[in-house]
Enzyme design. Structure first.
Site, PDB file in Angstrom:
ATOM      1  CB  THR A  88      -0.949   0.015   1.211  1.00 38.89           C
ATOM      2  OG1 THR A  88      -0.184  -0.102   2.415  1.00 38.89           O
ATOM      3  CG2 THR A  88      -1.949  -1.119   1.140  1.00 38.89           C
ATOM      4  CB  THR A 124      -0.216  -0.876   6.736  1.00 40.36           C
ATOM      5  OG1 THR A 124       0.634  -1.765   7.481  1.00 40.36           O
ATOM      6  CG2 THR A 124      -0.549   0.338   7.588  1.00 40.36           C
ATOM      7  CG  PHE A 154       1.872  -5.654  14.898  1.00 40.45           C
ATOM      8  CD1 PHE A 154       1.464  -4.331  14.862  1.00 40.45           C
ATOM      9  CD2 PHE A 154       0.913  -6.636  15.097  1.00 40.45           C
ATOM     10  CE1 PHE A 154       0.137  -3.982  15.035  1.00 40.45           C
ATOM     11  CE2 PHE A 154      -0.417  -6.307  15.280  1.00 40.45           C
ATOM     12  CZ  PHE A 154      -0.813  -4.984  15.240  1.00 40.45           C
ATOM     13  CG  ASN A 213       3.855   1.687  11.860  1.00 38.08           C
ATOM     14  OD1 ASN A 213       4.438   0.944  12.646  1.00 38.08           O
ATOM     15  ND2 ASN A 213       3.631   1.344  10.615  1.00 38.08           N
ATOM     16  CB  CYS A 265       6.628   0.667   7.463  1.00 34.46           C
ATOM     17  SG  CYS A 265       6.576  -0.968   6.698  1.00 34.46           S
ATOM     18  CE  LYS A 328      14.823  -2.344  10.603  1.00 33.84           C
ATOM     19  NZ  LYS A 328      13.792  -2.560  11.627  1.00 33.84           N
TER      20      LYS A 328
END
EC number: 1.1.1.22
Length: 438
Positions: A88, A124, A154, A213, A265, A328
């Site tokens: 999405t 999501t 999650f 989030n 995200c 990350k």
């Protein structure tokens, strides 16, 4: 009952979910419209880096428990429970989420179903999506009873396998006892291992994910706002975070000042949440998230400004080493990567930028082809006037600054993640700059 599982979409979420469902003992069929990706997955290869995933996927492909297809007809014939795991993304030029992939999956699958089935949304989505899809499913599936449940994921990139097999909670958004019963049976191994279950309505299930989030993004931006004040006052944001974190109402997790968040995200989910609130006439409830987003984006320019200060505002003829390209550590995902954003900005100023990342080099080259990419840390730092630590890989955190000092032109390091050992670097003769650490 022994259910057969399909997983619609085989990106980060879908490929991980498919492999983990196979690990839980199910026969699983993954569905994707890209033939090359399907072929790669059927050969046991994951087209992205996620720790532990490829061996797990290969194990179950080889056992015959897991396979992949491009055929929705095959999925409809095969599956009893269909997990919706398509993307999405943010719409071009807008804050809102692009729901075309979700809608397309429903439109492609549901008319083909010929026996009772449960579709479980994991993507999501904006609140209200599940209710809209349930109505559409009822229109498309007159031949068989097909229900919808919403059970958001999650998973954290870099820990996706662990988070799927041992989640810290399961959320079941359902409208019937049947849907809850099926979900409890499907996830019985996970529930029996101790994962708590929250049963709720569709809207609550949808809000749990975007709410989580948004809260995490707010916490990250909060400590980064404190870092801005620490830079002004001479305080140390890491010590401030330690002191705040001892308060159990606050906690230390995600209270790490630095370059800010990125990835596929948090940024887009935050913006889609704001857009949906506006559509529902509740825009004022989330206006604070605009500042959360703005604080996060300011961190990137902050690193550029600190770099300019270290270089005496002279970019031309300067070499800048950038350690990190992924958004990350423990992933090769460069979507909305703060590290690459900073590298690109500095490159536009005229400095020679050299980038190294343990896993994200190929993705970075495709998206930022004008940057130079090094083969190692030492290669990236050769002749550098400043070293930027921008992704907190363990490899970078364990660098020996005395060894690295022999490679650079000048011993300047900017710790964009505030996780290098400052005393060690200073003892090795480095001019260390953190963010919010005067």
């Amino acid at each position: 009952m022994s259910y057969r599982i399909t997983v619609l979409g085989t990106g980060y979420l879908g490929a991980t979910h498919a492999a983990c469902m196979a690990e839980l003992g199910y026969e699983v069929l993954g569905v994707d419209l890209e033939p090359a990706k399907v072929a790669s997955l059927n050969d046991g290869h994951v087209p992205f880096f996620e720790p532990e995933l490829e061996p797990l996927l290969r194990k179950h492909v080889e056992s015959g428990r897991l396979r992949f297809t491009t055929s929705y007809e095959e999925a409809a014939e095969f599956g009893d429970v269909h997990f919706l795991c398509v993307g999405t993304p943010q719409r071009d030029g807008e804050y809102a989420a692009d729901m075309s992939y979700v809608d397309s999956a429903i439109e492609s699958l549901v008319p083909l179903l010929t026996r009772p089935a449960l579709i479980v949304g994991k993507s999501t989505v904006p609140v209200g999506t599940a209710s809209r899809l349930a109505d559409r499913i009822a229109e498309l599936a007159p031949a068989a009873p097909v229900e919808l449940a919403w059970s958001p994921e999650f998973t954290r990139e870099g820990l996706a396998v662990e988070d799927t097999l041992r989640p810290n909670r399961l959320v079941f958004g359902v409208r019937s006892e049947y849907a809850e019963k099926v979900l409890r049976e499907v996830f019985a191994p996970v529930i029996d291992a101790g994962s708590p279950v929250v049963v709720c309505d569709y809207a609550t299930a949808e809000l749990v994910k975007v709410g989580a989030n948004s809260f995490l993004a707010t916490k990250i931006s909060y400590i980064n706002a404190m870092a801005e004040l620490c830079d002004t006052t001479g305080a140390d944001v890491t010590l401030l975070a330690d002191a705040l974190g001892h308060d159990e109402r606050i906690g230390r997790q995600f209270l790490n000042a630095g370059l800010g968040y990125g990835g596929g995200c948090l940024p887009k989910d935050l913006r889609a949440f704001m857009a949906r609130a506006g559509e529902l006439g509740a825009e004022e409830a989330l206006t604070f998230l605009r500042e959360v987003d703005a604080i996060n984006m300011r961190r990137r320019q902050k690193v550029v400004d600190v770099t300019a200060d270290v270089l005496g505002n002279q970019w031309i003829g300067k070499r800048v080493a950038v350690l990190g390209a992924a958004f990350k550590p423990n992933t090769d995902d460069i979507r909305d990567s703060p590290a690459l954003n900073v590298a690109g900005r500095i490159h536009l100023h005229g400095a020679a930028v050299s980038v190294y990342d343990p896993k994200a080099m190929d993705n970075a080259r495709r998206s930022f082809p004008t940057l130079r990419y090094a083969d190692s840390v030492m290669d990236a730092c050769q002749g550098a006037h400043v070293v930027l630590h921008l992704t907190a890989w363990q490899e970078f955190r364990e660098l020996d600054p005395a060894v690295l000092a022999k490679t650079v032109a000048t011993r300047n390091v900017i710790d964009g993640q505030n996780c290098l050992d400052r005393p060690t670097w200073r003892r090795a003769g480095w001019h260390y700059r953190g963010l919010g650490r005067s």
